[in-house]
Design an enzyme around this catalytic site. Structure first.
Site, mmCIF file in Angstrom:
data_model
loop_
_atom_site.group_PDB
_atom_site.id
_atom_site.type_symbol
_atom_site.label_atom_id
_atom_site.label_comp_id
_atom_site.label_asym_id
_atom_site.label_seq_id
_atom_site.Cartn_x
_atom_site.Cartn_y
_atom_site.Cartn_z
ATOM 1 N N GLY A 11 4.148 18.919 10.250
ATOM 2 C CA GLY A 11 4.071 20.019 11.424
ATOM 3 C C GLY A 11 4.869 21.141 10.576
ATOM 4 O O GLY A 11 4.894 21.494 9.520
ATOM 5 N N VAL A 13 8.274 21.908 10.682
ATOM 6 C CA VAL A 13 9.359 21.566 9.829
ATOM 7 C C VAL A 13 8.742 21.248 8.322
ATOM 8 O O VAL A 13 9.509 21.506 7.345
ATOM 9 C CB VAL A 13 10.215 20.392 10.631
ATOM 10 C CG1 VAL A 13 11.473 20.134 9.556
ATOM 11 C CG2 VAL A 13 10.811 21.113 11.580
ATOM 12 N N GLY A 14 7.816 20.303 8.424
ATOM 13 C CA GLY A 14 7.220 19.739 7.108
ATOM 14 C C GLY A 14 6.761 21.144 6.126
ATOM 15 O O GLY A 14 7.174 21.131 4.933
ATOM 16 N N GLU A 154 20.697 13.849 8.787
ATOM 17 C CA GLU A 154 21.398 14.847 9.222
ATOM 18 C C GLU A 154 21.018 15.874 10.314
ATOM 19 O O GLU A 154 21.397 16.322 11.383
ATOM 20 C CB GLU A 154 22.100 15.889 7.982
ATOM 21 C CG GLU A 154 22.989 16.970 8.337
ATOM 22 C CD GLU A 154 24.254 16.454 8.901
ATOM 23 O OE1 GLU A 154 24.590 16.666 10.051
ATOM 24 O OE2 GLU A 154 25.122 16.059 8.180
ATOM 25 N N VAL A 157 21.111 15.647 14.920
ATOM 26 C CA VAL A 157 21.964 16.186 15.920
ATOM 27 C C VAL A 157 21.896 17.618 15.972
ATOM 28 O O VAL A 157 21.759 17.912 17.068
ATOM 29 C CB VAL A 157 23.234 15.476 15.606
ATOM 30 C CG1 VAL A 157 24.197 16.087 16.638
ATOM 31 C CG2 VAL A 157 23.177 14.157 15.605
ATOM 32 N N GLY A 211 9.891 30.394 23.289
ATOM 33 C CA GLY A 211 9.580 29.361 22.557
ATOM 34 C C GLY A 211 10.802 28.330 22.480
ATOM 35 O O GLY A 211 10.921 27.164 21.903
ATOM 36 N N ASP A 225 17.722 15.102 25.898
ATOM 37 C CA ASP A 225 17.708 15.342 24.491
ATOM 38 C C ASP A 225 19.355 15.118 24.105
ATOM 39 O O ASP A 225 19.618 14.749 22.879
ATOM 40 C CB ASP A 225 17.332 16.978 24.468
ATOM 41 C CG ASP A 225 17.577 17.446 22.921
ATOM 42 O OD1 ASP A 225 17.009 16.853 21.933
ATOM 43 O OD2 ASP A 225 18.315 18.002 22.686
ATOM 44 N N LYS A 229 21.522 12.560 21.324
ATOM 45 C CA LYS A 229 22.458 13.040 20.591
ATOM 46 C C LYS A 229 23.736 12.400 20.692
ATOM 47 O O LYS A 229 24.475 11.937 19.610
ATOM 48 C CB LYS A 229 22.450 14.726 20.425
ATOM 49 C CG LYS A 229 21.113 15.143 19.966
ATOM 50 C CD LYS A 229 20.907 16.467 20.139
ATOM 51 C CE LYS A 229 19.727 17.058 19.608
ATOM 52 N NZ LYS A 229 19.506 18.552 19.729
#
Length: 345
Positions: A11, A13-14, A154, A157, A211, A225, A229
């Protein structure tokens, strides 16, 4: 020798991570003597590619930009298409799997299975997916160790802000007695806008239009969410095996402008705080709106930013502020994990 990578999930991030690797290739080689090569990409909707000698990052990005699909990647000898995630893990010649699939925070799947398959096939895993870390940390950490591979996360979080690496690497030697943090940019933005006069519904609509919030904002506004974390921090940083049912969780969905006015009249400010505290009775973990004094470092964190305060016995309280989301920032979190693996090889 190049460190070979297989990407599962492709997506935003990829794509951002691939752009980082392309743009930073020469700097990584010159400054750190590190070279990364993507040999496999698989995505449920965009298709999959594998070439044992590496894929052209420019051609990958061109295919996605122009067609939204890896199917448009040009044919070449040795190119294989059509692997699913399980086939990718079993057949790729990658050293490390980069897991970037959608986070199912109720089950942690399919990412938990992706980790297990990768560890069995002696492959490291780097992930931005918080589900497996929150729900199966001890089990997966043991499996990674037993198979002699690394598992880093990493970005799970605070995205590219090193909330996990800071206590593990830099604050080591301290006893951390308490962790407080703002771990959700959506709700932090909404509370700021409510303080500026918006009603809850107006603040939510604005956050969605920018967004920050999803069409279904439940995970953000009900605190789930942040809850996950908190579980990650408890397990990874403090070594305390908390489960979901151990954490009191209340979001901001019932907050009103009257609540905001009350805080203002007291010289305070509301923040949705994830907290873990060691007490004489045991560990107390909560997610809830808290009225903070204005001189609290977390009170000054505005907009969609995140922050974390570690209360330590030797160094005192240390606060880290940074982005908690974002394509470039999360891509950076993947990069620093991979650099850490490479340095330990």
């Amino acid at each position: 020798m190049a460190h070979k990578l297989a990407l599962i999930g492709f997506g935003g991030v990829g794509k951002g991570f691939v752009e980082i690797l392309r743009d930073k290739k020469m700097k990584l080689k010159k400054d750190h003597q590190i070279e990364f090569k993507i040999v496999t990409i698989t995505d449920l909707y965009k298709g999959s590619l594998h070439h044992p000698d590496g894929l052209s990052l420019d051609e990958v990005l061109k295919a996605i930009d122009e067609n939204g699909s890896l199917d448009a990647y040009p044919e070449q000898p040795g190119l294989i298409r059509g692997w699913n995630s399980k086939e990718t893990i079993e057949k790729t010649n990658a050293d490390s799997i980069v897991e970037m699939t959608y986070t199912d925070v109720k089950t942690g799947q399919p990412a938990i299975d992706h980790c297990k398959w990768a560890f069995l096939h002696k492959k490291n895993v780097v992930m931005t997916n918080k589900g497996p870390v929150a729900l199966a940390y001890n089990d997966l950490a043991e499996q990674a160790h037993a198979n002699g591979v690394k598992w880093f996360f990493e970005g799970a979080v605070m995205s590219g802000t090193p909330a996990l690496r800071l206590p593990k690497m830099t604050l080591t030697g301290n006893e951390i007695n308490k962790i407080n943090g703002i771990f959700n940019g959506t709700t932090n933005y909404m509370l700021m806008r409510m303080e500026e006069g918006l009603e809850y519904d107006e603040a939510l609509k604005e956050a969605q239009s920018l967004g920050y919030a999803e069409a279904d904002p439940t995970a953000d506004v009900e605190g789930y969410d942040v809850l996950y974390k908190v579980l990650i921090l408890a397990n990874v940083v403090l070594g305390i095996p908390l489960k979901r049912e151990d954490v009191y969780c209340k979001g901001i969905s019932t907050m009103t402008t009257d609540d905001i006015k009350e805080a203002k009249s007291l010289g305070k400010r509301w923040k949705l705080i994830g907290s873990i505290q060691k007490t004489k009775e045991g560990v107390k973990a909560t997610v809830q709106p808290v009225m903070l004094d204005l001189d609290d470092p977390l009170a000054g964190v505005t907009g969609a930013m995140n922050a974390i305060t570690y209360s330590c016995d030797l160094s005192g309280a240390v606060t880290l502020v940074g982005a908690g989301a974002g394509i470039k920032e999360t891509g950076f979190a993947v990069l620093i994990d991979l650099i850490a693996i490479e340095r330990e090889r």
